[in-house]
Every structure is written in C-alpha cells, then in structure tokens.
Design an enzyme around this catalytic site. Structure first.
Site, PDB file in Angstrom:
ATOM      1  N   GLU A  87       0.798  -1.220   0.000  1.00  0.00           N
ATOM      2  CA  GLU A  87       0.000   0.000   0.000  1.00  0.00           C
ATOM      3  C   GLU A  87       0.838   1.281   0.000  1.00  0.00           C
ATOM      4  O   GLU A  87       0.439   2.273  -0.588  1.00  0.00           O
ATOM      5  CB  GLU A  87      -0.956  -0.003   1.210  1.00  0.00           C
ATOM      6  CG  GLU A  87      -2.071  -1.023   1.124  1.00  0.00           C
ATOM      7  CD  GLU A  87      -3.012  -0.794  -0.046  1.00  0.00           C
ATOM      8  OE1 GLU A  87      -3.317   0.374  -0.361  1.00  0.00           O
ATOM      9  OE2 GLU A  87      -3.432  -1.792  -0.667  1.00  0.00           O
ATOM     10  N   SER A 481     -50.920 -26.792  37.774  1.00  0.00           N
ATOM     11  CA  SER A 481     -50.599 -27.215  39.143  1.00  0.00           C
ATOM     12  C   SER A 481     -49.250 -26.721  39.625  1.00  0.00           C
ATOM     13  O   SER A 481     -48.948 -26.835  40.820  1.00  0.00           O
ATOM     14  CB  SER A 481     -50.642 -28.751  39.226  1.00  0.00           C
ATOM     15  OG  SER A 481     -51.965 -29.213  39.017  1.00  0.00           O
TER      16      SER A 481
END
Length: 786
Positions: A87, A481
């Site tokens: 780069e 229950s």
C-alpha cells in the site's frame, strides 16, 4: 497597435482577476467542506463490545462495525510489513502525498479519460475512510490531499498507521486487521502466518474482488502480488515468498447459525439499551460480564430441542415439507453427481437438513442433498408410523399397521432428515439418515442462581433463527398445578403444616359473573377423602387444594405470589388455586427460587458488570436481598416439594440419583406443561406448549412433556455445583409423630404413625387436628363465599 496591446493587457488582467476570484471562492468552497482533524488526537473508531459468561467465556458481541482496536505495538511486524509493502512502501519517508505516484496516476487517468488510479498514501486513505466518500472526483481528491496535510500535522506517523490498521474495511463486516484475522482465519492477529497476513493485506484494495471466501482464485493471485512486493522491499526473502505462496490456507467459513445464547443476548441487549446510549453499547468497545453459565446454557438448548422433538414425534408425522414437480424430479435424477469421499460428507454429518426423496421402497428410501446421496431405512423412521391426517391440528391421528416407508414417502417429497453418519456402498460413500421434522410445539428453559438471582441459562424456544419470540420472558401461559406451590406456601403462613389434613371430595361452584357452574375434578378418577397436605401436593390433588385456598383466602395467595415476584394479573377467585392465571416462565421460576433460597428474594438479573474500553467500570449490579418468607415455612415447602419427586408426580426425577425439590404443572386439554425444580444452588424452570394455545396432544402432562427436559438439564448441570445437594434444615424445625389419617400427634407407644416436620411451636395437639376440612355440603360461589 499600442491600444490593442493595452486593451489586451486590461482584458488579461480582468480575466486573471476574475479567475483569481473564482479560484479563491472555489478554494473556499472546497476548504469549507473539509472537517477539522483536531479530534483525531483522541479519536477511537467504533469498536466491538464483547459479552462474557460468568466464567469469562466469550458468548457474543454487539457492534456497529466489527472491530478490535489494537495499539500499533501489539500489531505483529509481519502484518505491518505486508500492508506497507503493497500500500505505501515509503510511508515513513514521504509527507502526506507521494508525488511520484501522483504523477504516474495522473498520466494513467489522462490516457484513460477518467479517474481510475488511486495513488493514495496511507494518510490519504485514512483521510478518505474517516472523513470522505470513495467516489472518485477531482474535488474529493483535492480535499483528500488537504486533509492529509492536516492529519500529518496533528498525528505522528505511528499514530496514523495505528489508526489506519484499525480503521480499514476488509469485508464480511470486519473493520481493521484484528477483526479480519478472526473473520477469515479464526485466529488472534498475533497468531497469523506470513501467507495469511499477505492474504489480508491483499484485500485492502477491494475486499469483495479479492475475498478468499467469494473469489479464492483472485485472492490467491493478489496474495502473490503482496508477497512479491515484500520481497522487493526486503521484508522477506524469495525463498520465504515461495514457501508462503505454496502453503495451503484454511479459511474459516462464516457461521450463519444463531449463537447458543441468542435469546439471552437479545435479552441483555434490551436491558442495557435502557442503561446507556446505543452508540456506546454498539461501538464503545465494552466488556460486558453476564451471569450466564455457557455450560448450563448449552445443556438447556440441547435438552429443550430434544424434548420438543420428542413431544412432536409422539403426535405423528406431518408429511412432506413440499413436493418437487415431476420435471424437476426427473432433472434431479438425471444429474451427474460426483462420487464423494467420506471426507466430503463430514460437512453434513450431525446436521438436520432438508433432503429430496429420489426413490422409495417399503424398507428404504434413497435421498439427495445438494451434491450428496444418502439413504433412510425403515428402522430410522419408526416414530412416523403415526401420521397426522389433518396437518393443521394435532388431532386426527392414524397409526399405519403394517408400517412401511412407501406408505409415508413418495419420490419428489422434500423431508427433514438428521444425518447420522457416512457409510460405504459399492458406488462410493453415502450418508445414513433418520427421518426428522421441525417441531410445532414450543417451550422455554430458565435456569437461575437462587443465591444471587443471576440468570444462568435462557432458552426461549426451539430455534432463535426461526422465531425471535422469547418464551422465557415474553410468553404468558397458565402454570396449572405448578402454581400450587404458591397456594400451599400461603397456607403454611396461615398455620397449616405438611401433616394437616385436607379433604378430597366433590365440589360445585357457581360463577356469578358468567352465570355458570364449575365442577372441578382431579386428573385421577375417584376421591381420596381425608388426605395429608404433603400428599395432596405430591399427587397434585385439585379438590383438596381448592378447599385449602378457600380456607386460606384467595387474597392471601395473591399477596404471597406478589412477594415471590409474580407481576402478571391474577384472578381473584378459586380458579387461581389450579393455576388459571397467566404467568411468565421467568417469574414463575423466580418464585420457586425464593423458596430454594430460604425465603430470601434476590432480584433476577443478567449483567453483573460492564467495563468501557479504558477498563473503567460503568455499570455494576447491586444486590438487594429481600426476606419475603419465613425460613422455616420455606423449608417445609421444600420438604413437601421433595415428596413430589420422591413419591409423587415428579418421581421420574429420582433417576438423577439425588433427591431434589420440584413440582409438575398441566393445564386443561394439555395446552401447557411445566416442571420447575431445584437444588440448593440451581433452579430450573421448563415450560412447553403451542404458541397458538392449541393442545399439544392427549397425555402430554407436565411429567411427560416438561419433566424429561428438566432432568436432562439438571443431569448435565449438577456436576458444576459440587458438594452436598441436601437442603439445610432450620433450627426451629422439629419432627413429630402423627396419625397419617387424622394429623393428630400420637404417643411414643403408638403402632400406627408417620414422622412429619413442623415449625417449632405449631406442633399439632393430641386432641384436635390443625386445619380441619370445611364442611362439604352446599354450593359455593367461585369467589369463595358460601
């Protein structure tokens, strides 16, 4: 002639002045669009926030841009050299701009007739990534150059490079080299090899074009360019280049499956968004330490999915997911499929996937999945001998006898299968599968630490990818229950004891609001008459419970439920005794957690602490224990719930080899099934049911539909809590010999007795029974009034 020259000079001066003015205003316009770079001194890009379980295991991430910010000193030289080589090899030598590259790019652009060359330094790329767009225009290039000069005045070269390496986008949602290392290779940046670093560096120019996932050949060519540049600038030798280029790369494919903690992570996200700005949560690089235990979470997921599949299979086979058109089936059969190896099949072994039936006989079906062939034998489809004649409901079942595969499958059917293994046949390797289907029934599992209130596991459904609805915290279901623990807990506060005698005999109630009669009944036929309270809970006897709640008062039950943490609306009538209210599974599990913790209520929470990117604590959970129930009563409730497992509806849990406490729950028409139970260190609640409140199918009691899931979670989780699983007995609990039929205390010489536990000072007298039953005659109102 002189006049002509004079006029020409004047015109040139005017034009020059006008050009200067125009240029000045153009410059001002360009400069006006350039932001200040002073903030770069303290700039930190959006960084990923990570979430951890209570053991420090990473379980997920929140991010806007997936990025791990690393100081330059922690970025390996190998990675830095690869990027500098390809780069900007003279980064430390030139200023903000590289003029030689600019001239070459200008000539290339002029010949092409448009802007195509970047010629950007790392500083220019940083300026573009932070401040500008990637659109190639002359104005943007001028602004980029001016910004680059300003950046170089504000930051050092090392600071610029550090920002750049953490800022660049490298595809697949990864920003910065650290995130790219995890995304493509599943490694920390420090562990990257030369060929891997070169591959990442090569992607900077175009993360899509040079993606090793999307375009592996182009990525490989670009990798070679990087390696060649590294040789040219003397970062590596030609021999190292050759070796690196020849080395195979193991790319980690992206995972599209949901996290095993997906429901919990979404719950945490919603909680934290109320505590802090979304920008901080998704981009602040936070470290979020939760209460979750990933080991228990994995056990909960596996147990819930296994249990829901079992319920679904008991109802029968629903048939093909879809059917191929005849021409498509012919094309599939005629397709040349390469002969796979055992290695080729590894990618699908263990998975549940859709397969197409190519042919079928009574005992075997041949299948196709993408590029793979397989088989399904009759032995691996036995559960499907029951088929649903009406797929839209869970009734209308039909049992095929005799059963054969060609009675349920046809060529062209697309069905769900579970790939079990690979096997070798004459024509090569094929996969062996069992018949499967995605359950319609849903459910949830919640695990809590009763001592802290921390959520240890949360499974909100069969699959987060299929349904984001979190049934653990969002579903409102009838507990049946399972609510009786609250009924009996309120009774203990009113002076009742496990040995108190209740009455199990017929009852009739009149509903004054709806003008109808309610005749409650037990699941088991017949009536037991006088029954101890311990047995009434263990065997989940409805009529005895209703009489108890009528005696205690519905208001007392509601008050106790609120203290335990139930926030949903509760009906002020006797149907509440049987769990007619709708509750959230997490709150119902939390209520049991109070009992397990000796009557002390801990706030249910999911996050213990949060650190920002500077390791400063920005959130910490503050415990606030609240005693809401007498410890002695709490122990008596635990003791009765142990009886549920020792001799009642939860007796299958004895297979765990340790006596725990819990309670089943089932609602009318088997619409909801529950089991909630605990050890001294772990409370687990399980709920199952259809999202649209249809019946799961006849016989799907809590003990059958929910309890097996609970057992699997506890079996996997109890080893994480070594030590004694026996509940501590408070000092004010005494043992008393009583007559099991009357509940009266008997002398030491009595031959017929049981030993029951009582709170000191409330032992039953020898003359009369505490909590004698109400008279049975008459018609009662549903609100409990005579």
């Amino acid at each position: 002639m002189k006049k002509f020259l004079l006029y020409s000079l004047v015109i040139l001066l005017i034009l020059g002045g006008a050009s200067g003015v125009a240029g000045y205003f153009a410059y001002k316009k360009i400069v006006a669009g350039i932001p200040s770079v002073d903030f770069l001194r303290h700039y930190v890009p959006f960084t990923t926030s990570h979430i951890y379980d209570r053991n420090g295991q990473k379980i997920g991430s929140f991010y806007k841009e997936r990025r791990e910010y690393l100081p330059l000193g922690r970025i390996p030289p190998l990675m830095v050299h690869a990027i500098l080589a390809v780069e900007d090899e003279h980064f430390y030598e030139h200023g903000a701009l590289a003029y030689g590259s600019i001239i070459r790019a200008a000539l290339s652009d002029a010949l092409a007739g448009y802007l195509r060359e970047g010629a950007s330094t790392i500083t220019q790329q940083l300026a573009r990534n932070i401040f500008l767009t990637h659109r190639k225009t002359f104005i943007r290039k001028i602004r980029e150059a001016l910004l680059s000069y300003r950046i170089e005045k504000v930051l050092t070269k090392d600071e610029i490079l550090e920002l750049y390496l953490n800022q660049i986008y490298l595809g697949e949602g990864a920003y910065g080299v650290a995130a790219a290392a995890h995304t493509y290779f599943g490694k920390d940046l420090a562990d990257l090899t030369l060929p891997e670093a070169a591959m990442i560096a090569g992607m900077i120019r175009s993360p899509i074009e040079f993606s090793p996932l999307l375009h592996p050949e182009a990525a490989k060519r670009r990798q070679l360019v990087v390696l060649q540049r590294m040789v040219q600038v003397h970062y590596i030798t030609p021999e190292e280049k050759a070796k690196a280029y020849a080395a195979p790369l193991e790319i980690v494919p992206p995972s599209h499956s949901a996290s095993p903690s997906a429901y919990f992570l979404e719950y945490v996200r919603q909680k934290l968004e109320r505590e802090m700005p979304a920008k901080k949560l998704f981009g602040g690089g936070l470290r979020i330490f939760t209460t979750l235990d990933l080991r228990i979470q994995l056990a909960a997921n596996q147990a819930l999915r296994k249990g829901l599949r079992a319920i679904d299979r008991r109802q029968g086979f629903r048939g093909a997911i879809r059917t191929l058109k005849p021409k498509d089936l012919v094309a599939l059969r005629s397709r040349t499929i390469p002969v796979p190896s055992a290695h080729d099949l590894e990618e699908i072994v263990g998975k549940r996937i859709d397969a197409t039936v190519l042919s079928v006989s009574p005992k075997e079906a041949r299948l196709s999945v993408d590029e793979h062939l397989g088989r399904l034998t009759l032995d691996h489809a036995q559960w499907a001998k029951t088929i649903l004649t009406r797929p839209e409901i869970t009734r209308g079942r039909k049992v095929l006898n005799p059963f054969s595969l060609d009675r349920i499958l046809k060529p062209g059917f697309v069905v769900r299968v579970h790939v079990l293994s690979s096997l070798h046949e004459k024509k090569g390797w094929v996969f062996d599968a069992s018949l499967d289907q995605v359950p319609l029934v849903q459910g949830a599992v919640v695990a809590l630490d009763p001592k802290t209130g921390g959520i240890l596991a949360m499974a909100g459904g069969y699959s987060f990818a299929r349904s984001k609805f979190n049934r653990a915290v969002q579903a409102l279901r009838q507990p049946g229950s399972a609510f009786k623990v609250i009924d009996y807990g309120a009774a203990l506060e009113k002076g009742y004891a496990p040995g108190s005698i209740l009455n199990d005999s017929p009852l009739v109630f009149f509903d004054r609001i709806h003008h109808r009669v309610w005749r409650p009944k037990d699941f088991e036929a017949g009536f037991l008459g006088p029954v101890p309270m311990r047995k009434a809970l263990a065997e989940s006897i409805n009529l005895a419970t209703i009489r108890l709640v009528r005696r205690v008062g519905v208001g007392s039950v509601i008050n106790f439920a609120r203290r335990l943490g139930i926030t949903t609306p509760l009906p002020h009538d006797l149907t509440l005794a049987l769990g007619s209210a709708t509750v959230k599974p997490i709150e119902m599990t939390g209520a049991y957690s109070v009992i397990a913790n000796g009557g002390v209520r801990e706030k249910i929470h999911s996050v213990d602490r949060v650190f920002d990117n500077r390791k400063t604590t920005i959130y910490r959970f503050t415990p606030a224990p609240m005693p809401v129930y007498d410890p002695a009563d709490s122990y008596l409730m635990v003791s009765m719930m142990e009886s549920v497992i020792r001799e009642g509806t939860g007796r299958d849990a004895l297979s765990l080899g340790v006596l725990l406490a819990g309670k089943t729950g089932t609602t009318n028409d088997f619409k909801d099934a529950w089991f909630i139970g605990f050890s001294p260190d772990l409370v687990v609640g399980v709920y199952t049911g259809m999202d649209d409140h249809r019946s799961m199918g006849r016989g799907e009691y809590g003990a059958k539909a929910a309890l097996p899931i609970w057992i699997d979670v506890m079996r996997a989780s109890l080893p994480f809590f070594p030590g004694n699983h026996v509940f501590k007995i408070p000092d004010d609990i005494v043992d008393v010999r009583i007559d099991p039929e009357t509940g009266l205390r008997v002398p030491l010489t009595a031959q017929k007795f049981v030993v029951e536990e009582y709170k000191k000072g409330s032992e039953p007298p020898a003359e009369s029974a505490t909590g004698s039953p109400l008279p049975d005659a008459g018609l009662y109102n549903l609100d409990g009034a005579p």
